[in-house]
Design a protein around this motif. Structure first.
Motif, short mmCIF file in Angstrom:
data_model
loop_
_atom_site.label_atom_id
_atom_site.label_comp_id
_atom_site.label_asym_id
_atom_site.label_seq_id
_atom_site.Cartn_x
_atom_site.Cartn_y
_atom_site.Cartn_z
N THR A 16 3.22 -11.76 29.22
CA THR A 16 3.29 -11.82 27.77
C THR A 16 3.87 -10.50 27.28
O THR A 16 3.90 -9.51 28.03
CB THR A 16 1.91 -12.02 27.15
OG1 THR A 16 1.09 -10.88 27.47
CG2 THR A 16 1.24 -13.29 27.67
N ILE A 17 4.31 -10.47 26.05
CA ILE A 17 4.88 -9.22 25.53
C ILE A 17 3.85 -8.09 25.51
O ILE A 17 4.16 -6.97 25.92
CB ILE A 17 5.51 -9.46 24.14
CG1 ILE A 17 6.77 -10.31 24.29
CG2 ILE A 17 5.84 -8.12 23.46
CD1 ILE A 17 7.49 -10.63 22.99
N PRO A 18 2.59 -8.32 25.05
CA PRO A 18 1.61 -7.24 25.11
C PRO A 18 1.37 -6.74 26.53
O PRO A 18 1.22 -5.53 26.76
CB PRO A 18 0.35 -7.89 24.53
CG PRO A 18 0.87 -8.95 23.62
CD PRO A 18 2.07 -9.50 24.32
N PHE A 19 1.31 -7.67 27.51
CA PHE A 19 1.11 -7.28 28.91
C PHE A 19 2.29 -6.44 29.40
O PHE A 19 2.12 -5.39 30.02
CB PHE A 19 0.95 -8.53 29.77
CG PHE A 19 0.80 -8.24 31.24
CD1 PHE A 19 -0.39 -7.77 31.76
CD2 PHE A 19 1.87 -8.46 32.12
CE1 PHE A 19 -0.53 -7.52 33.12
CE2 PHE A 19 1.74 -8.20 33.47
CZ PHE A 19 0.53 -7.73 33.97
N VAL A 20 3.51 -6.90 29.13
CA VAL A 20 4.72 -6.17 29.53
C VAL A 20 4.74 -4.79 28.90
O VAL A 20 5.03 -3.78 29.55
CB VAL A 20 5.98 -6.97 29.14
CG1 VAL A 20 7.24 -6.10 29.27
CG2 VAL A 20 6.10 -8.22 29.99
N ARG A 21 4.39 -4.73 27.62
CA ARG A 21 4.39 -3.48 26.89
C ARG A 21 3.40 -2.48 27.53
O ARG A 21 3.72 -1.30 27.70
CB ARG A 21 4.02 -3.75 25.43
CG ARG A 21 4.21 -2.60 24.48
CD ARG A 21 3.73 -3.00 23.11
NE ARG A 21 4.51 -4.11 22.57
CZ ARG A 21 4.03 -5.06 21.80
NH1 ARG A 21 2.75 -5.08 21.49
NH2 ARG A 21 4.82 -6.00 21.33
N ARG A 22 2.23 -2.99 27.92
CA ARG A 22 1.22 -2.11 28.52
C ARG A 22 1.64 -1.63 29.91
O ARG A 22 1.52 -0.44 30.21
CB ARG A 22 -0.12 -2.86 28.61
CG ARG A 22 -1.22 -2.07 29.36
CD ARG A 22 -2.56 -2.72 29.19
NE ARG A 22 -2.60 -4.07 29.77
CZ ARG A 22 -2.83 -4.31 31.07
NH1 ARG A 22 -2.99 -3.29 31.91
NH2 ARG A 22 -2.90 -5.54 31.50
N ILE A 23 2.14 -2.52 30.74
CA ILE A 23 2.52 -2.16 32.10
C ILE A 23 3.67 -1.17 32.12
O ILE A 23 3.70 -0.24 32.90
CB ILE A 23 2.88 -3.42 32.92
CG1 ILE A 23 1.65 -4.34 33.06
CG2 ILE A 23 3.42 -3.03 34.28
CD1 ILE A 23 0.48 -3.69 33.76
N LEU A 24 4.62 -1.37 31.22
CA LEU A 24 5.80 -0.51 31.20
C LEU A 24 5.63 0.72 30.32
O LEU A 24 6.51 1.59 30.27
CB LEU A 24 7.03 -1.32 30.72
CG LEU A 24 7.42 -2.52 31.59
CD1 LEU A 24 8.68 -3.18 31.01
CD2 LEU A 24 7.64 -2.12 33.04
#
Length: 241
Positions: free
Chosen positions: A228-236
């Motif tokens: 998800t975008i929030p997950f991607v945002r956090r990981i990156l």
């Protein structure tokens, strides 16, 4: 990328390099390069007696395309000579002291430019192919043939002959489609909005995007979390946007 030498000729041996697992047509999004890709597929399948020079900027998919073509035709009964020149430049130029088989694929030929021994070996290999033309000869590089930094100008002339194909880098929409193909191959779907987000907020360079996808793939498996975008945002470590 890698070196593969296969076939029945006793003086050809396989060297211990593994082809990139991502070099498949299932993960290759042709986009604006569809005509060039179709032409090369047809030529390899039909063993066309033709030379192709494929050039384009970094990230345009040259190496991916060549390994996909190799995988498409690689059979135990078929003689194939595939070399990534960036990997063998430190080896002996005698590597090219063979009779060209029915399929020749030389990737990144500019890697040996400026080395007199390698240039002479490549010149001899090409001329042996030209004398017999046993099948298709495909070479790739970043610059056009006339701009290859060879010491031997006759090598430039050789690669200007035949069919020249120029590959373009994918635009944003194309990069997003390519990412989705990669995800599908790995067994998960990348939502359209996530693919678009990655392309919009990260480098539109496919090798860089694939590295990011590898990172997200590992994190998703470890945390059992969908992309998800929030997950991607956090990981990156990207700011909210």
């Amino acid at each position: 990328m890698s070196l593969i030498v296969t076939g029945k000729q006793p003086h050809q041996e396989s060297l211990p390099f593994a082809i990139d697992d991502h070099g498949l047509f299932e993960t290759f999004y042709a986009g604006p390069n569809e005509a060039a890709v179709s032409l090369l597929k047809k030529a390899v399948i039909e063993r066309a007696h033709e030379q192709f020079y494929v050039f384009g900027p970094h990230g345009s998919g040259k190496s991916h395309l060549l390994t996909a073509l190799f995988r498409m035709v690689h059979q135990p009964t078929l003689n194939v000579f595939y070399v990534d020149m960036t990997l063998v430049v430190r080896l002996s130029p005698l590597l090219l002291d063979v009779d060209p088989p029915s399929v020749v694929m030389l990737d990144n030929i500019e890697a040996i430019a400026g080395d007199p021994a390698w240039e002479l070996s490549l010149f001899g290999f090409y001329n042996r192919w030209l004398d017999t033309q046993p099948g298709v000869f495909i070479a790739t590089a970043t610059p056009s043939a006339d701009r290859l930094p060879f010491l031997r100008a006759d090598l430039n002339t050789r690669f200007e002959n035949g069919v020249t194909l120029s590959l373009e880098r994918l635009d944003g929409a194309g990069c997003a489609e390519a990412l989705k193909l990669r995800g599908k191959r790995r067994g998960f779907d990348i939502p359209d909005k996530v693919a678009a987000y990655l392309v919009r907020h990260c480098n539109r360079d496919m090798p860089s995007l694939i590295e990011i996808l590898d990172r997200l793939d590992r994190a998703s498996l470890q945390e059992q979390h969908e992309l998800t975008i929030p997950f991607v945002r956090r990981i990156l470590g990207l700011e909210s946007s």
